[in-house]
Design a protein around this motif. Structure first.
Motif, PDB file in Angstrom:
ATOM      1  N   VAL A  58      30.839 -93.480 -68.606  1.00 18.96           N
ATOM      2  CA  VAL A  58      30.598 -93.935 -67.237  1.00 18.96           C
ATOM      3  C   VAL A  58      30.167 -92.770 -66.358  1.00 18.96           C
ATOM      4  O   VAL A  58      29.266 -92.898 -65.527  1.00 18.96           O
ATOM      5  CB  VAL A  58      31.853 -94.632 -66.676  1.00 18.96           C
ATOM      6  CG1 VAL A  58      31.627 -95.080 -65.241  1.00 18.96           C
ATOM      7  CG2 VAL A  58      32.239 -95.817 -67.552  1.00 18.96           C
ATOM      8  N   LEU A  59      30.796 -91.607 -66.548  1.00 21.17           N
ATOM      9  CA  LEU A  59      30.428 -90.432 -65.753  1.00 21.17           C
ATOM     10  C   LEU A  59      28.962 -90.059 -65.949  1.00 21.17           C
ATOM     11  O   LEU A  59      28.305 -89.600 -65.013  1.00 21.17           O
ATOM     12  CB  LEU A  59      31.308 -89.236 -66.139  1.00 21.17           C
ATOM     13  CG  LEU A  59      32.707 -89.151 -65.542  1.00 21.17           C
ATOM     14  CD1 LEU A  59      33.415 -87.910 -66.065  1.00 21.17           C
ATOM     15  CD2 LEU A  59      32.671 -89.144 -64.025  1.00 21.17           C
ATOM     16  N   SER A  60      28.459 -90.239 -67.159  1.00 22.74           N
ATOM     17  CA  SER A  60      27.080 -89.833 -67.454  1.00 22.74           C
ATOM     18  C   SER A  60      26.088 -90.972 -67.305  1.00 22.74           C
ATOM     19  O   SER A  60      24.925 -90.830 -67.679  1.00 22.74           O
ATOM     20  CB  SER A  60      27.003 -89.281 -68.892  1.00 22.74           C
ATOM     21  OG  SER A  60      27.396 -90.270 -69.831  1.00 22.74           O
ATOM     22  N   GLY A  61      26.522 -92.103 -66.748  1.00 20.66           N
ATOM     23  CA  GLY A  61      25.663 -93.278 -66.674  1.00 20.66           C
ATOM     24  C   GLY A  61      24.729 -93.331 -65.493  1.00 20.66           C
ATOM     25  O   GLY A  61      24.019 -94.319 -65.314  1.00 20.66           O
ATOM     26  N   ARG A  62      24.725 -92.306 -64.634  1.00 23.20           N
ATOM     27  CA  ARG A  62      23.831 -92.251 -63.486  1.00 23.20           C
ATOM     28  C   ARG A  62      24.035 -93.434 -62.547  1.00 23.20           C
ATOM     29  O   ARG A  62      23.077 -94.024 -62.036  1.00 23.20           O
ATOM     30  CB  ARG A  62      22.363 -92.163 -63.932  1.00 23.20           C
ATOM     31  CG  ARG A  62      22.087 -90.961 -64.792  1.00 23.20           C
ATOM     32  CD  ARG A  62      20.657 -90.548 -64.876  1.00 23.20           C
ATOM     33  NE  ARG A  62      19.679 -91.565 -65.035  1.00 23.20           N
ATOM     34  CZ  ARG A  62      18.785 -91.623 -66.017  1.00 23.20           C
ATOM     35  NH1 ARG A  62      18.818 -90.718 -66.977  1.00 23.20           N
ATOM     36  NH2 ARG A  62      17.868 -92.551 -66.061  1.00 23.20           N
ATOM     37  N   PHE A  64      32.110 -81.995 -63.633  1.00 20.53           N
ATOM     38  CA  PHE A  64      33.334 -82.720 -63.967  1.00 20.53           C
ATOM     39  C   PHE A  64      33.220 -83.326 -65.365  1.00 20.53           C
ATOM     40  O   PHE A  64      34.165 -83.289 -66.159  1.00 20.53           O
ATOM     41  CB  PHE A  64      33.581 -83.809 -62.921  1.00 20.53           C
ATOM     42  CG  PHE A  64      34.942 -84.442 -62.996  1.00 20.53           C
ATOM     43  CD1 PHE A  64      36.073 -83.720 -62.674  1.00 20.53           C
ATOM     44  CD2 PHE A  64      35.076 -85.761 -63.380  1.00 20.53           C
ATOM     45  CE1 PHE A  64      37.328 -84.300 -62.743  1.00 20.53           C
ATOM     46  CE2 PHE A  64      36.319 -86.352 -63.452  1.00 20.53           C
ATOM     47  CZ  PHE A  64      37.453 -85.626 -63.134  1.00 20.53           C
ATOM     48  N   HIS A  65      32.055 -83.877 -65.675  1.00 19.38           N
ATOM     49  CA  HIS A  65      31.778 -84.426 -67.008  1.00 19.38           C
ATOM     50  C   HIS A  65      31.970 -83.353 -68.075  1.00 19.38           C
ATOM     51  O   HIS A  65      32.623 -83.587 -69.110  1.00 19.38           O
ATOM     52  CB  HIS A  65      30.348 -84.974 -67.024  1.00 19.38           C
ATOM     53  CG  HIS A  65      29.822 -85.325 -68.371  1.00 19.38           C
ATOM     54  ND1 HIS A  65      30.204 -86.455 -69.057  1.00 19.38           N
ATOM     55  CD2 HIS A  65      28.933 -84.693 -69.172  1.00 19.38           C
ATOM     56  CE1 HIS A  65      29.573 -86.504 -70.226  1.00 19.38           C
ATOM     57  NE2 HIS A  65      28.789 -85.452 -70.315  1.00 19.38           N
ATOM     58  N   GLN A  66      31.430 -82.170 -67.842  1.00 19.76           N
ATOM     59  CA  GLN A  66      31.564 -81.080 -68.813  1.00 19.76           C
ATOM     60  C   GLN A  66      33.014 -80.639 -68.965  1.00 19.76           C
ATOM     61  O   GLN A  66      33.509 -80.434 -70.080  1.00 19.76           O
ATOM     62  CB  GLN A  66      30.704 -79.889 -68.371  1.00 19.76           C
ATOM     63  CG  GLN A  66      29.215 -80.165 -68.426  1.00 19.76           C
ATOM     64  CD  GLN A  66      28.402 -79.018 -67.842  1.00 19.76           C
ATOM     65  OE1 GLN A  66      28.847 -78.349 -66.903  1.00 19.76           O
ATOM     66  NE2 GLN A  66      27.218 -78.789 -68.365  1.00 19.76           N
ATOM     67  N   LEU A  67      33.707 -80.484 -67.852  1.00 19.53           N
ATOM     68  CA  LEU A  67      35.098 -80.039 -67.890  1.00 19.53           C
ATOM     69  C   LEU A  67      35.981 -81.036 -68.619  1.00 19.53           C
ATOM     70  O   LEU A  67      36.815 -80.668 -69.456  1.00 19.53           O
ATOM     71  CB  LEU A  67      35.612 -79.826 -66.459  1.00 19.53           C
ATOM     72  CG  LEU A  67      37.091 -79.431 -66.316  1.00 19.53           C
ATOM     73  CD1 LEU A  67      37.361 -78.105 -67.007  1.00 19.53           C
ATOM     74  CD2 LEU A  67      37.484 -79.360 -64.847  1.00 19.53           C
ATOM     75  N   MET A  68      35.813 -82.320 -68.328  1.00 22.43           N
ATOM     76  CA  MET A  68      36.645 -83.334 -68.969  1.00 22.43           C
ATOM     77  C   MET A  68      36.318 -83.459 -70.460  1.00 22.43           C
ATOM     78  O   MET A  68      37.207 -83.729 -71.270  1.00 22.43           O
ATOM     79  CB  MET A  68      36.459 -84.676 -68.268  1.00 22.43           C
ATOM     80  CG  MET A  68      37.021 -84.720 -66.854  1.00 22.43           C
ATOM     81  SD  MET A  68      38.817 -84.372 -66.769  1.00 22.43           S
ATOM     82  CE  MET A  68      38.811 -82.647 -66.230  1.00 22.43           C
TER      83      MET A  68
END
Length: 445
Positions: free
Chosen positions: A58-62, A78-82
């Motif tokens: 979902v975070l990477s879904g734009r 945030f996507h990378q960290l998680m």
């Protein structure tokens, strides 16, 4: 859904952690007999890791609610960290268990003491355990790998989907808590949300784009490696956007293809429905810009981004751009001119050579009004260059602004990552609060 700039990041982060912690809350609420502390910690790490990996889709879904609430920079970081946190939890997960393998015992139906030794249940977890570190390592280094963005996006998406499928199988068949019907329903719901996000990105959005097509109305060479591209709506009224935002642009390919890249909008919303971009040749599809003809079909996904001044009341605005990072600055300043915004502005614009300065006549005209102070900086100037030389760094920032600027102005940055990091550090050291620094990155180490 529209949230205030200050409330949006807090609410979205709280929502994220509520979702990823839901498996822990439910596994506690179903009231299974407790087992050893170590084994419960190990199970908790696995539950968290899988929930975080599902949330990554979902975070990477734009989705605009996320990208406009957190901003592209914050969302990607945030996507990378998680993702890295999930990797750490997943790798630790099997090593924390206090192993007592063997077949299921009739006297231990909920596996309080023993762990599943069923290879069918464990095999998917073992495969994910091997693939996940490789997947994250390749993701961290993808800028250094010699393949095109389209191939990267395809392999990244398929790899994530395979790993999620393996983890779903392992969680349902090897997990003690996840075998409970309530947990099965929860994992099913979360997986359904992931599937829906994929359908949105790869099916529904392209279908929408087929009915909202654009055409290239103008293309011109601005410098040896930079192009100005303008697209016009084809049979519709265009799209509402704010100056400084960006879109994912696809020229000459089907909207169902992966041939799209993010570009900042350089035109002003008030200038009409056409949208313009400044695009630099980087070796991907941009290397073919010279072959694009007017009338070529185009599609966009967006607008996205928070690099805008809408609702900002600071008395002055500083634009700090490197190379093609001038694009959103052009859009914002052009909109200010059209709206007769009388605030004082400063533009610091860095390039390698003078020929790379785009829209030089327009920028010179800004300086002649007395409302905008313009500083062009070259780090490989020609013999006839009389302006600033070097890089946009802390020293130049200190020379370009007074204390009252640092105390009250809005600073907008876009350009190479190293430049932006150096400028952000200098501004923070000069006392500029983080909420008065807007930045946008499209490359991440």
């Amino acid at each position: 859904m529209k949230m205030s700039p200050r409330a949006a990041p807090v609410l979205l982060v709280l929502l994220y952690f509520s979702v990823v912690c839901l498996p822990l809350a439910l596994s506690w609420a179903i009231g299974m007999p407790p087992r050893s502390f170590r084994n419960d910690i190990a199970s908790g790490l696995g539950l968290l890791a899988f929930a975080m990996i599902l949330a990554e889709f979902v975070l990477s879904g734009r989705f605009r609610t996320i990208s406009s609430g957190l901003g592209l920079d914050a969302t990607i970081r945030f996507h990378q960290l998680m993702a890295r946190t999930a990797l750490a939890f997943a790798v630790l997960h099997p090593f924390v268990f206090q192993w007592l393998p063997g077949p299921e015992r009739p006297w231990d139906p909920t596996r309080q003491l023993t762990l599943s030794g069923d290879f069918y249940a464990l095999s998917s977890g073992i495969a994910a355990f091997v693939l996940l570190p490789v997947f994250v390592a390749v993701s961290m280094k993808h800028d250094d790998l010699d393949y095109k963005y389209e191939f990267w996006r395809l392999t990244h998406g398929l790899g994530a989907l395979v790993i999620a499928g393996l983890l779903l199988h392992h969680t349902l068949y090897a997990g003690r808590y996840s075998a409970h019907p309530v947990m099965i329903w929860m994992w099913g719901t979360m997986t359904a949300i992931v599937v829906f996000s994929l359908v949105m990105v790869y099916v529904l959005k392209p279908l929408y784009q087929t009915r909202h097509r654009w055409r290239v109305s103008k293309i011109e060479k601005l410098s040896p490696r930079q192009w100005g591209v303008t697209i016009a709506p084809d049979g519709h009224s265009g799209v509402a956007y704010e100056a400084g935002q960006f879109v994912w642009l696809n020229i000459g390919h089907s909207p169902f293809s992966l041939h799209e890249n993010p570009f900042s909008i350089s035109s002003a919303p008030s200038s009409g429905p056409d949208i313009s971009f400044v695009i630099k040749e980087l070796g991907d599809f941009t290397s073919s810009l010279g072959h694009i003809k007017t009338g070529e079909k185009a599609y966009i996904d967006g607008p996205h981004g928070t690099l805008t001044i809408k609702g900002r009341t600071e008395p002055g605005i500083a634009f700090i751009a490197g190379g093609v990072g001038i694009a959103p600055m052009l859009g914002i300043h052009r909109e200010m001119v059209l709206n007769q915004d009388q605030r004082k502005t400063v533009l610091i614009y860095g390039n390698r050579s003078e020929e790379q300065i785009v829209f030089k006549d327009e920028i010179d005209a800004w300086a002649q009004t007395g409302q905008t102070d313009v500083t062009c900086v070259l780090h490989a100037p020609g013999k006839n260059w009389s302006g600033q030389t070097g890089l946009i760094d802390a020293s130049l920032i200190a020379r370009s602004f007074q204390k009252e600027h640092f105390d009250s102005w809005l600073f907008i940055l876009c350009g190479p990552p190293n430049m932006m990091t150096a400028v952000e550090t200098a501004l923070m050291a000069a006392g500029v609060s983080g909420d008065r620094i807007l930045s946008e990155r499209f490359q991440y180490a």
